[in-house]
Design a protein around this motif. Sequence first.
Motif, PDB file in Angstrom:
ATOM      1  N   VAL A  98      76.007  51.274  23.618  1.00 21.41           N
ATOM      2  CA  VAL A  98      76.965  50.245  24.040  1.00 21.41           C
ATOM      3  C   VAL A  98      77.648  50.707  25.319  1.00 21.41           C
ATOM      4  CG1 VAL A  98      79.056  48.974  23.438  1.00 21.41           C
ATOM      5  CG2 VAL A  98      77.329  49.435  21.678  1.00 21.41           C
ATOM      6  N   LEU A  99      77.614  49.860  26.346  1.00 14.51           N
ATOM      7  CA  LEU A  99      78.195  50.167  27.656  1.00 14.51           C
ATOM      8  C   LEU A  99      79.444  49.317  27.860  1.00 14.51           C
ATOM      9  CD1 LEU A  99      74.834  50.026  29.663  1.00 14.51           C
ATOM     10  CD2 LEU A  99      75.902  52.048  28.618  1.00 14.51           C
ATOM     11  N   CYS A 100      80.561  49.967  28.135  1.00  9.77           N
ATOM     12  CA  CYS A 100      81.837  49.272  28.336  1.00  9.77           C
ATOM     13  C   CYS A 100      82.461  49.753  29.636  1.00  9.77           C
ATOM     14  CB  CYS A 100      82.789  49.546  27.170  1.00  9.77           C
ATOM     15  SG  CYS A 100      82.204  49.046  25.537  1.00  9.77           S
ATOM     16  N   ASP A 101      82.022  49.204  30.749  1.00 12.20           N
ATOM     17  CA  ASP A 101      82.551  49.663  32.036  1.00 12.20           C
ATOM     18  C   ASP A 101      83.132  48.531  32.862  1.00 12.20           C
ATOM     19  OD1 ASP A 101      80.106  48.488  32.619  1.00 12.20           O
ATOM     20  OD2 ASP A 101      79.695  49.820  34.304  1.00 12.20           O
ATOM     21  N   GLY A 102      83.535  47.456  32.192  1.00 17.83           N
ATOM     22  CA  GLY A 102      84.110  46.322  32.907  1.00 17.83           C
ATOM     23  C   GLY A 102      85.489  46.637  33.465  1.00 17.83           C
ATOM     24  N   GLN A 103      85.781  46.071  34.629  1.00 19.54           N
ATOM     25  CA  GLN A 103      87.096  46.208  35.243  1.00 19.54           C
ATOM     26  C   GLN A 103      87.609  44.825  35.630  1.00 19.54           C
ATOM     27  OE1 GLN A 103      87.690  49.832  37.813  1.00 19.54           O
ATOM     28  NE2 GLN A 103      85.489  49.621  38.100  1.00 19.54           N
ATOM     29  N   VAL A 104      88.931  44.689  35.661  1.00 18.89           N
ATOM     30  CA  VAL A 104      89.537  43.429  36.059  1.00 18.89           C
ATOM     31  C   VAL A 104      89.217  43.162  37.518  1.00 18.89           C
ATOM     32  CG1 VAL A 104      91.717  42.202  36.377  1.00 18.89           C
ATOM     33  CG2 VAL A 104      91.379  43.641  34.362  1.00 18.89           C
ATOM     34  N   LEU A 105      88.752  41.961  37.813  1.00 23.37           N
ATOM     35  CA  LEU A 105      88.396  41.592  39.182  1.00 23.37           C
ATOM     36  C   LEU A 105      89.533  40.800  39.824  1.00 23.37           C
ATOM     37  CD1 LEU A 105      84.670  40.521  38.699  1.00 23.37           C
ATOM     38  CD2 LEU A 105      85.563  42.723  39.462  1.00 23.37           C
TER      39      LEU A 105
END
Length: 381
Positions: A210-217
């Motif tokens: 599981v990859l969780c590397d989202g950032q607020v844009l």
Amino acid sequence: MDLSAQFQSQDEALGNSVLTRAGLQPAGHVASCVADQEIQDNTSIIVTYLLEQVEEYRTLANLRRQGWENPAGDKFFRKQRRNADKADAHTSRHHFKLMQRIGNGVHKVTSGFAISRFAGTVLDMCAAPGGFLATALKLNPDATATGFSLPPSEGGYSILLNEDDRYCVKFLDVTMLAEDLGVTSIPSEHPDVRSFLPRQIEETRLFDLVLCDGQVLRTQNRAPYRETREPARLKNAQLALGLEHTRPGGTMIVLFHNVEAWDTVCFLHTFNKFSFIQLHKPCEGHTTRSSFYMVATKVQSQNHEAVLAIKKWKDLWKTATFGTDGEFAESLRKGEPTAKEILGEFGLELVRMGRGVWSTQADALARAPYIFSQPACTPES
């Protein structure tokens, strides 16, 4: 040394002065809300402990502070933010290739992208432009993948992976996965009442990686209530759903910022209870920044502590989405030990894990052109 002695004068040290001294924020910074103040106060306790105990952290803090005090630093990071906000074809292609190199580097050091099970599965919570997903599929040629990504029409990136029936990416905002996060009834007066989504991941579906590397844009248009709480909404949504759908024994790779930040410390302390965690700061793309990756392997996602964590993170998402600032601040502290208690239990482990991250950033900042007057290195993209 007795912890009580270390904390004897900390009440006087709390606040902006400590965080400014550590180079975490400029002088005079004002908390944007009650929850932000709560995080600042607890971070100050962590920072005071590290400044007293860890030479690598003191070195980094000094360099960060120089960066805040040098106008050239503001100019450098404004340019970085401006480039990141341009989601054009050239920027997306550069980001895609950079993420592949970073993924390969993370794997080389931690073996985090390896899936031992034949025909394993990958969940990428914030996939575009697809660099990490490309790395995962290349290293696991029999694997299949599911991904989510903010639609380009809302400020997200396009997917640059070659078309392949091994993966499927749905363009949506993961902070709006209400049913997956346990909410089926939305108040009619809520400003986003029409934007929340039905279930997207089958309840029993599990993934090996599981990859969780989202950032607020910054380019995303959002309702005003979301501005101060969006980082918490995104992080808690990713981690709650990611952990809930990790196969027991699987791996999670998570992007965090500032090892010493209170919310980051809480996440690391929690993951340490049911997985083996390593922290890795890539040699490019992240060195001068606060960002790093946590690679959690052997994740016992059905462990009692993991189940409690999933519930807490879902509750935090709910409160950040539907509650008041005061209610969100209360939910942050609910069930958590105090900063002093965490340091007593987890402080030495935090230092052990963080030394490499702090040293890598300090080495990069020492060569950064906005720290000293002479140019020394090529700025990161």
